[in-house]
Design a protein around this motif. Structure first.
Motif, short mmCIF file in Angstrom:
data_model
loop_
_atom_site.label_atom_id
_atom_site.label_comp_id
_atom_site.label_asym_id
_atom_site.label_seq_id
_atom_site.Cartn_x
_atom_site.Cartn_y
_atom_site.Cartn_z
N GLY A 111 0.82 -1.27 -0.17
CA GLY A 111 -0.02 -0.07 -0.08
C GLY A 111 0.97 1.18 0.14
O GLY A 111 0.45 2.14 -0.67
N THR A 112 2.06 1.30 0.77
CA THR A 112 2.73 2.54 0.74
C THR A 112 3.40 2.55 -0.57
O THR A 112 3.67 3.86 -0.99
N LYS A 113 3.80 1.58 -1.36
CA LYS A 113 4.37 1.67 -2.67
C LYS A 113 3.55 2.28 -3.48
O LYS A 113 3.58 3.16 -4.44
N LEU A 114 2.44 1.66 -3.36
CA LEU A 114 0.96 2.21 -4.50
C LEU A 114 0.81 3.62 -4.19
O LEU A 114 0.78 4.50 -5.12
N SER A 115 0.78 3.92 -2.94
CA SER A 115 0.64 5.43 -2.47
C SER A 115 1.84 6.32 -3.12
O SER A 115 1.40 7.41 -3.68
N ALA A 116 2.80 5.72 -3.02
CA ALA A 116 4.01 6.72 -3.65
C ALA A 116 3.85 6.63 -5.16
O ALA A 116 4.13 7.68 -5.65
N VAL A 117 3.24 5.62 -5.89
CA VAL A 117 3.27 5.68 -7.24
C VAL A 117 2.20 6.74 -7.59
O VAL A 117 2.10 7.56 -8.40
N CYS A 118 0.90 6.72 -6.76
CA CYS A 118 -0.19 7.56 -6.96
C CYS A 118 0.48 9.21 -6.70
O CYS A 118 -0.03 9.97 -7.71
N HIS A 119 1.08 9.20 -5.59
CA HIS A 119 1.79 10.59 -5.37
C HIS A 119 2.81 11.29 -6.61
O HIS A 119 2.54 12.23 -7.30
N GLN A 120 3.43 10.02 -7.16
CA GLN A 120 4.43 10.75 -8.05
C GLN A 120 3.68 10.89 -9.56
O GLN A 120 3.93 11.90 -10.12
N ARG A 121 2.62 10.22 -9.74
CA ARG A 121 1.85 10.45 -11.08
C ARG A 121 1.18 11.60 -10.92
O ARG A 121 1.17 12.62 -12.02
N LEU A 122 0.59 11.90 -9.71
CA LEU A 122 -0.06 13.39 -9.54
C LEU A 122 1.01 14.45 -9.66
O LEU A 122 0.66 15.53 -10.19
N GLU A 123 2.14 14.43 -9.11
CA GLU A 123 3.19 15.37 -9.19
C GLU A 123 3.54 15.62 -10.66
O GLU A 123 3.61 16.74 -10.99
N THR A 124 3.47 14.51 -11.31
CA THR A 124 3.96 14.62 -12.94
C THR A 124 2.97 15.38 -13.54
O THR A 124 3.07 16.26 -14.43
N ALA A 125 1.81 15.01 -13.31
CA ALA A 125 0.70 15.96 -13.85
C ALA A 125 0.49 17.28 -13.43
O ALA A 125 0.30 18.17 -14.27
N LYS A 126 0.78 17.64 -12.47
CA LYS A 126 0.70 18.88 -11.77
C LYS A 126 1.96 19.81 -12.58
O LYS A 126 1.50 20.86 -13.00
N LEU A 127 3.05 19.24 -12.67
CA LEU A 127 4.05 19.82 -13.29
C LEU A 127 3.82 20.14 -14.73
O LEU A 127 4.00 21.00 -15.38
N LYS A 128 3.22 19.11 -15.63
CA LYS A 128 2.81 19.14 -16.78
C LYS A 128 1.84 20.23 -17.14
O LYS A 128 1.88 20.96 -17.91
N LEU A 129 0.81 20.27 -16.17
CA LEU A 129 -0.26 21.40 -16.19
C LEU A 129 0.42 22.87 -15.89
O LEU A 129 0.20 23.58 -16.87
N GLU A 130 1.47 22.72 -15.05
CA GLU A 130 2.00 24.04 -14.88
C GLU A 130 2.86 24.43 -16.17
O GLU A 130 3.10 25.73 -16.36
N GLU A 131 3.40 23.65 -16.91
CA GLU A 131 4.16 23.78 -17.92
C GLU A 131 3.29 24.36 -19.01
O GLU A 131 3.55 25.44 -19.77
N ILE A 132 2.15 23.60 -19.39
CA ILE A 132 1.28 23.98 -20.40
C ILE A 132 0.76 25.47 -20.08
O ILE A 132 0.78 26.26 -20.89
N SER A 133 0.53 25.63 -18.81
CA SER A 133 -0.15 26.99 -18.35
C SER A 133 0.81 28.19 -18.65
O SER A 133 0.55 28.96 -19.08
N SER A 134 2.14 27.83 -18.42
CA SER A 134 3.12 28.90 -18.50
C SER A 134 3.47 29.06 -19.91
O SER A 134 4.26 30.18 -20.33
N ASP A 135 3.15 28.14 -20.87
CA ASP A 135 3.40 28.35 -22.33
C ASP A 135 2.18 29.12 -23.14
O ASP A 135 2.46 29.66 -24.01
N GLN A 136 1.24 29.22 -22.16
CA GLN A 136 0.06 30.19 -22.85
C GLN A 136 0.31 31.55 -22.83
O GLN A 136 0.76 32.00 -21.66
#
Length: 66
Positions: A39-64
């Protein structure tokens, strides 16, 4: 189980299964510890995926243009 290649959705689904099993409370201590570790490993995967998505959204927003 390959945690590194797991999608967010798959990790959440697996984490929900782990939590459900732990909540039942009919496991041995060893089984509970093994599931908790998974469960802790799965939680870490979820957190990492969310962080990656957040960074991607910030990158997209800054390109606008403003």
């Amino acid at each position: 189980m390959e945690f590194e290649t797991m999608t967010f959705e798959k990790a959440v689904a697996e984490l929900e299964k782990v939590v459900a099993k732990l909540e039942k409370g009919n496991l041995s201590l060893e089984q509970s510890l093994t599931l908790y570790e998974k469960g802790t490993k799965l939680s870490a995967v979820c957190h990492q995926r969310l962080e990656t998505a957040k960074l991607k959204l910030e990158e997209i927003s800054s390109d606008q243009p403003e």
